[in-house]
Motif scaffolding. Structure first.
Motif, PDB file in Angstrom:
ATOM      1  N   GLU A 132       0.919  -1.181   0.022  1.00  0.00           N
ATOM      2  CA  GLU A 132      -0.080  -0.040   0.122  1.00  0.00           C
ATOM      3  C   GLU A 132       0.815   1.449  -0.002  1.00  0.00           C
ATOM      4  O   GLU A 132       0.523   2.025  -0.793  1.00  0.00           O
ATOM      5  CB  GLU A 132      -0.789   0.125   0.994  1.00  0.00           C
ATOM      6  N   LEU A 133       2.000   1.295   1.001  1.00  0.00           N
ATOM      7  CA  LEU A 133       2.974   2.542   0.707  1.00  0.00           C
ATOM      8  C   LEU A 133       3.581   2.633  -0.488  1.00  0.00           C
ATOM      9  O   LEU A 133       3.578   3.738  -1.022  1.00  0.00           O
ATOM     10  CB  LEU A 133       3.928   2.311   1.812  1.00  0.00           C
ATOM     11  N   GLN A 134       3.775   1.501  -1.169  1.00  0.00           N
ATOM     12  CA  GLN A 134       4.375   1.688  -2.691  1.00  0.00           C
ATOM     13  C   GLN A 134       3.473   2.217  -3.474  1.00  0.00           C
ATOM     14  O   GLN A 134       3.920   2.939  -4.317  1.00  0.00           O
ATOM     15  CB  GLN A 134       4.977   0.063  -3.128  1.00  0.00           C
ATOM     16  N   GLY A 178       2.075   9.233  -6.462  1.00  0.00           N
ATOM     17  CA  GLY A 178       2.444  10.513  -6.241  1.00  0.00           C
ATOM     18  C   GLY A 178       1.611  11.083  -5.073  1.00  0.00           C
ATOM     19  O   GLY A 178       1.755  12.371  -4.600  1.00  0.00           O
ATOM     20  N   ALA A 179       0.861  10.309  -4.302  1.00  0.00           N
ATOM     21  CA  ALA A 179       0.265  10.915  -3.125  1.00  0.00           C
ATOM     22  C   ALA A 179       1.223  11.038  -1.784  1.00  0.00           C
ATOM     23  O   ALA A 179       1.092  11.894  -1.022  1.00  0.00           O
ATOM     24  CB  ALA A 179      -0.867   9.693  -2.628  1.00  0.00           C
ATOM     25  N   ILE A 180       2.209  10.026  -1.763  1.00  0.00           N
ATOM     26  CA  ILE A 180       3.291  10.576  -0.737  1.00  0.00           C
ATOM     27  C   ILE A 180       4.588  10.646  -1.715  1.00  0.00           C
ATOM     28  O   ILE A 180       4.925   9.905  -2.553  1.00  0.00           O
ATOM     29  CB  ILE A 180       3.331   9.200  -0.010  1.00  0.00           C
ATOM     30  N   ILE A 181       5.365  11.599  -1.135  1.00  0.00           N
ATOM     31  CA  ILE A 181       6.447  11.973  -1.886  1.00  0.00           C
ATOM     32  C   ILE A 181       7.883  11.803  -0.727  1.00  0.00           C
ATOM     33  O   ILE A 181       7.985  12.406   0.133  1.00  0.00           O
ATOM     34  CB  ILE A 181       6.434  13.220  -2.469  1.00  0.00           C
ATOM     35  N   PRO A 182       8.593  10.845  -0.981  1.00  0.00           N
ATOM     36  CA  PRO A 182       9.817  10.426  -0.160  1.00  0.00           C
ATOM     37  C   PRO A 182      10.638  11.790  -0.210  1.00  0.00           C
ATOM     38  O   PRO A 182      10.759  12.463  -1.263  1.00  0.00           O
ATOM     39  CB  PRO A 182      10.355   9.362  -0.839  1.00  0.00           C
ATOM     40  N   CYS A 183      11.435  11.970   0.871  1.00  0.00           N
ATOM     41  CA  CYS A 183      12.400  12.886   0.973  1.00  0.00           C
ATOM     42  C   CYS A 183      13.643  12.404   0.216  1.00  0.00           C
ATOM     43  O   CYS A 183      14.029  11.356   0.149  1.00  0.00           O
ATOM     44  CB  CYS A 183      12.841  12.924   2.590  1.00  0.00           C
ATOM     45  N   GLN A 184      14.017  13.280  -0.816  1.00  0.00           N
ATOM     46  CA  GLN A 184      15.259  13.259  -1.582  1.00  0.00           C
ATOM     47  C   GLN A 184      15.093  11.812  -2.357  1.00  0.00           C
ATOM     48  O   GLN A 184      16.167  10.977  -2.547  1.00  0.00           O
ATOM     49  CB  GLN A 184      16.424  13.289  -0.908  1.00  0.00           C
ATOM     50  N   LYS A 241      -5.500   8.315   9.776  1.00  0.00           N
ATOM     51  CA  LYS A 241      -6.705   8.424   9.283  1.00  0.00           C
ATOM     52  C   LYS A 241      -7.257   7.430   8.132  1.00  0.00           C
ATOM     53  O   LYS A 241      -8.366   7.051   8.166  1.00  0.00           O
ATOM     54  CB  LYS A 241      -7.111   9.976   9.111  1.00  0.00           C
ATOM     55  N   LEU A 242      -6.393   7.672   7.201  1.00  0.00           N
ATOM     56  CA  LEU A 242      -6.570   6.748   5.955  1.00  0.00           C
ATOM     57  C   LEU A 242      -6.919   5.514   6.112  1.00  0.00           C
ATOM     58  O   LEU A 242      -7.528   4.498   5.854  1.00  0.00           O
ATOM     59  CB  LEU A 242      -5.561   7.049   4.878  1.00  0.00           C
ATOM     60  N   VAL A 243      -5.737   4.749   7.064  1.00  0.00           N
ATOM     61  CA  VAL A 243      -5.998   3.518   7.488  1.00  0.00           C
ATOM     62  C   VAL A 243      -7.388   3.143   8.176  1.00  0.00           C
ATOM     63  O   VAL A 243      -7.964   2.129   7.955  1.00  0.00           O
ATOM     64  CB  VAL A 243      -4.713   2.939   8.336  1.00  0.00           C
ATOM     65  N   ARG A 244      -7.631   4.025   9.004  1.00  0.00           N
ATOM     66  CA  ARG A 244      -8.858   3.851   9.922  1.00  0.00           C
ATOM     67  C   ARG A 244     -10.046   3.766   8.776  1.00  0.00           C
ATOM     68  O   ARG A 244     -11.113   2.901   9.010  1.00  0.00           O
ATOM     69  CB  ARG A 244      -9.165   4.719  10.952  1.00  0.00           C
ATOM     70  N   LEU A 245     -10.225   4.634   7.993  1.00  0.00           N
ATOM     71  CA  LEU A 245     -11.262   4.938   6.893  1.00  0.00           C
ATOM     72  C   LEU A 245     -11.377   3.607   5.967  1.00  0.00           C
ATOM     73  O   LEU A 245     -12.306   3.115   5.597  1.00  0.00           O
ATOM     74  CB  LEU A 245     -11.127   6.194   6.089  1.00  0.00           C
ATOM     75  N   LYS A 246     -10.009   3.202   5.798  1.00  0.00           N
ATOM     76  CA  LYS A 246     -10.022   2.049   4.995  1.00  0.00           C
ATOM     77  C   LYS A 246     -10.655   0.681   5.471  1.00  0.00           C
ATOM     78  O   LYS A 246     -11.360   0.098   4.760  1.00  0.00           O
ATOM     79  CB  LYS A 246      -8.554   1.681   4.440  1.00  0.00           C
ATOM     80  N   GLN A 247     -10.271   0.589   6.821  1.00  0.00           N
ATOM     81  CA  GLN A 247     -10.784  -0.530   7.431  1.00  0.00           C
ATOM     82  C   GLN A 247     -12.301  -0.234   7.833  1.00  0.00           C
ATOM     83  O   GLN A 247     -13.232  -1.425   7.566  1.00  0.00           O
ATOM     84  CB  GLN A 247     -10.032  -0.723   8.846  1.00  0.00           C
ATOM     85  N   ASP A 248     -12.761   0.956   8.226  1.00  0.00           N
ATOM     86  CA  ASP A 248     -14.271   1.036   8.661  1.00  0.00           C
ATOM     87  C   ASP A 248     -14.911   1.002   7.602  1.00  0.00           C
ATOM     88  O   ASP A 248     -16.244   0.170   7.634  1.00  0.00           O
ATOM     89  CB  ASP A 248     -14.176   2.417   9.251  1.00  0.00           C
ATOM     90  N   PHE A 249     -14.676   1.462   6.325  1.00  0.00           N
ATOM     91  CA  PHE A 249     -15.521   1.436   5.139  1.00  0.00           C
ATOM     92  C   PHE A 249     -14.965   0.436   3.982  1.00  0.00           C
ATOM     93  O   PHE A 249     -15.595   0.431   3.019  1.00  0.00           O
ATOM     94  CB  PHE A 249     -15.390   2.862   4.604  1.00  0.00           C
ATOM     95  N   GLU A 250     -14.076  -0.369   4.368  1.00  0.00           N
ATOM     96  CA  GLU A 250     -13.553  -1.621   3.568  1.00  0.00           C
ATOM     97  C   GLU A 250     -13.423  -0.778   2.005  1.00  0.00           C
ATOM     98  O   GLU A 250     -13.757  -1.340   1.084  1.00  0.00           O
ATOM     99  CB  GLU A 250     -14.634  -2.619   3.547  1.00  0.00           C
ATOM    100  N   LEU A 251     -12.539   0.102   2.098  1.00  0.00           N
ATOM    101  CA  LEU A 251     -12.321   0.749   0.903  1.00  0.00           C
ATOM    102  C   LEU A 251     -11.084  -0.076   0.131  1.00  0.00           C
ATOM    103  O   LEU A 251     -10.411  -0.756   0.666  1.00  0.00           O
ATOM    104  CB  LEU A 251     -11.681   2.178   1.179  1.00  0.00           C
ATOM    105  N   GLU A 252     -11.331   0.044  -1.361  1.00  0.00           N
ATOM    106  CA  GLU A 252     -10.371  -0.459  -2.491  1.00  0.00           C
ATOM    107  C   GLU A 252      -9.000   0.004  -2.033  1.00  0.00           C
ATOM    108  O   GLU A 252      -9.018   1.553  -1.881  1.00  0.00           O
ATOM    109  CB  GLU A 252     -11.094  -0.489  -3.684  1.00  0.00           C
ATOM    110  N   THR A 253      -8.012  -0.699  -2.245  1.00  0.00           N
ATOM    111  CA  THR A 253      -6.618  -0.126  -2.148  1.00  0.00           C
ATOM    112  C   THR A 253      -6.317   1.043  -3.477  1.00  0.00           C
ATOM    113  O   THR A 253      -5.759   1.637  -2.960  1.00  0.00           O
ATOM    114  CB  THR A 253      -5.717  -1.326  -2.466  1.00  0.00           C
ATOM    115  N   ASN A 254      -7.001   0.944  -4.300  1.00  0.00           N
ATOM    116  CA  ASN A 254      -6.528   1.756  -5.516  1.00  0.00           C
ATOM    117  C   ASN A 254      -7.390   3.236  -5.052  1.00  0.00           C
ATOM    118  O   ASN A 254      -6.938   4.065  -5.983  1.00  0.00           O
ATOM    119  CB  ASN A 254      -7.042   1.110  -6.787  1.00  0.00           C
ATOM    120  N   LEU A 275      -6.898   4.566  -2.100  1.00  0.00           N
ATOM    121  CA  LEU A 275      -6.070   5.091  -0.986  1.00  0.00           C
ATOM    122  C   LEU A 275      -5.408   6.424  -1.488  1.00  0.00           C
ATOM    123  O   LEU A 275      -5.195   7.281  -0.772  1.00  0.00           O
ATOM    124  CB  LEU A 275      -5.156   4.320  -0.581  1.00  0.00           C
ATOM    125  N   GLY A 276      -4.746   6.930  -2.526  1.00  0.00           N
ATOM    126  CA  GLY A 276      -3.989   7.596  -3.186  1.00  0.00           C
ATOM    127  C   GLY A 276      -4.948   8.899  -3.215  1.00  0.00           C
ATOM    128  O   GLY A 276      -4.512   9.987  -2.724  1.00  0.00           O
TER     129      GLY A 276
END
Length: 109
Positions: free
Chosen positions: A33-35, A41-47, A69-82, A84-85
């Motif tokens: 999920e992090l990858q 482009g939702a998370i931009i790593p440092c350098q 918050k995103l992880v809680r929403l994903k679990q509570d509402f059974e959101l699709e991984t795609n 998350l961004g």
């Protein structure tokens, strides 16, 4: 219920760089999920460079608040991984607007 440890409170109140493994552990995301969030482009790593490996990538700890918050929403509402961004982008935007509103409110006191 998730328990919060003192070292996590320090990380959330400061802007520090975290390794991929530490970020996964503290965020509640899976490595896949992090990858996905990096790839869209939702998370931009440092350098990050094109030849960066997962072992060398660092993330700013400021993302942890929205990610949790995103992880809680994903679990509570059974959101699709795609989804998350997009959800993370919206959560970060709301967080930014709340901080700006708080700053404006404090200036007017």
């Amino acid at each position: 219920m998730m328990t919060t440890h003192a070292d996590e409170l320090i990380l959330l109140s400061e802007s520090v760089e975290l390794s991929f493994d530490t970020f996964v552990e503290l965020s509640g995301l899976t490595p896949a999920e992090l990858q996905l969030l990096i790839d869209c482009g939702a998370i931009i790593p440092c350098q990050m460079t094109e030849i960066s490996s997962l072992e060398t990538i660092k993330f700013n700890s400021h993302y942890l608040i929205s990610i949790r918050k995103l992880v809680r929403l994903k679990q509570d509402f059974e959101l699709e991984t795609n989804s998350l961004g997009l959800m993370l982008v919206f959560l970060e935007r709301v967080r930014t607007l709340e901080l700006q509103l708080h700053q404006l409110t404090n200036q007017n006191k």
